[in-house]
Design an enzyme around this catalytic site. Structure first.
Site, PDB file in Angstrom:
ATOM      1  CB  CYS A   1      -0.901   0.010   1.228  1.00 42.46           C
ATOM      2  SG  CYS A   1      -1.846   1.550   1.406  1.00 42.46           S
TER       3      CYS A   1
ATOM      4  CG  ASP B   1      -2.276  -3.968  -0.606  1.00 42.35           C
ATOM      5  OD1 ASP B   1      -3.010  -4.182   0.374  1.00 42.35           O
ATOM      6  OD2 ASP B   1      -1.959  -2.832  -0.987  1.00 42.35           O
TER       7      ASP B   1
END
Length: 155
Positions: free
Chosen positions: A53, A60
């Protein structure tokens, strides 16, 4: 064209190659399509794609499916693997990662057709699915469903 000619310009295949620090520094390589003129589909699946992120630095994870109908070029798979791995320490939103991968492959390969499905795992309770496609899928080539079911959690 002989097989030796097809592979002679590759710098990463068969060599110890470090993971690129970022997608911009990753070298994607291509080889001439030995079946150019024949319409067929190619699929790459990366079920453990990772990026960060850009705001929080949290990891992620996504299940990526890349389908394409080659033209004159094929992507060399080791270079693709290294390119995808270059995102693991790269901060970008899901949409940016997915679309950037699709655009870079489309630019490199000039395929007859390409699509990328980015099926992102939930973080903060919301999964995000991102899709990129260069145009209509060719009607005369079997293009299977990407096979990733919609996120249902425990339901």
């Amino acid at each position: 064209m002989s097989q030796d000619d097809i592979y002679s310009g590759l710098a990463q295949l068969g060599e110890k190659t470090a993971i690129p620090a970022n997608p911009e520094g990753a070298v994607l390589e291509r080889v001439p399509n030995p079946q150019a003129g024949t319409r067929y589909a190619v699929r790459f699946t990366a079920p453990e794609f990772t990026s960060l992120c850009p705001i929080t630095g949290q990891p992620d994870f996504a299940h990526l499916v890349i389908d394409y109908v080659p033209g004159d070029w094929l992507v060399e798979s080791k270079s693709l693997k290294l390119y995808l791995m270059s995102f693991r320490n790269h901060g970008a939103f899901h949409e940016d990662c997915t679309v950037s991968i699709g655009r870079r492959l489309a630019e490199l390969l000039a395929p007859q057709w390409l699509r990328v499905g980015g099926y992102w795992y939930p973080r903060g309770g919301i999964p995000i699915d991102v899709f990129f496609q260069t145009g209509r899928a060719p009607g005369d080539v079997w293009i299977p469903d990407q096979g990733v079911p919609p996120y249902r959690g425990r339901g």
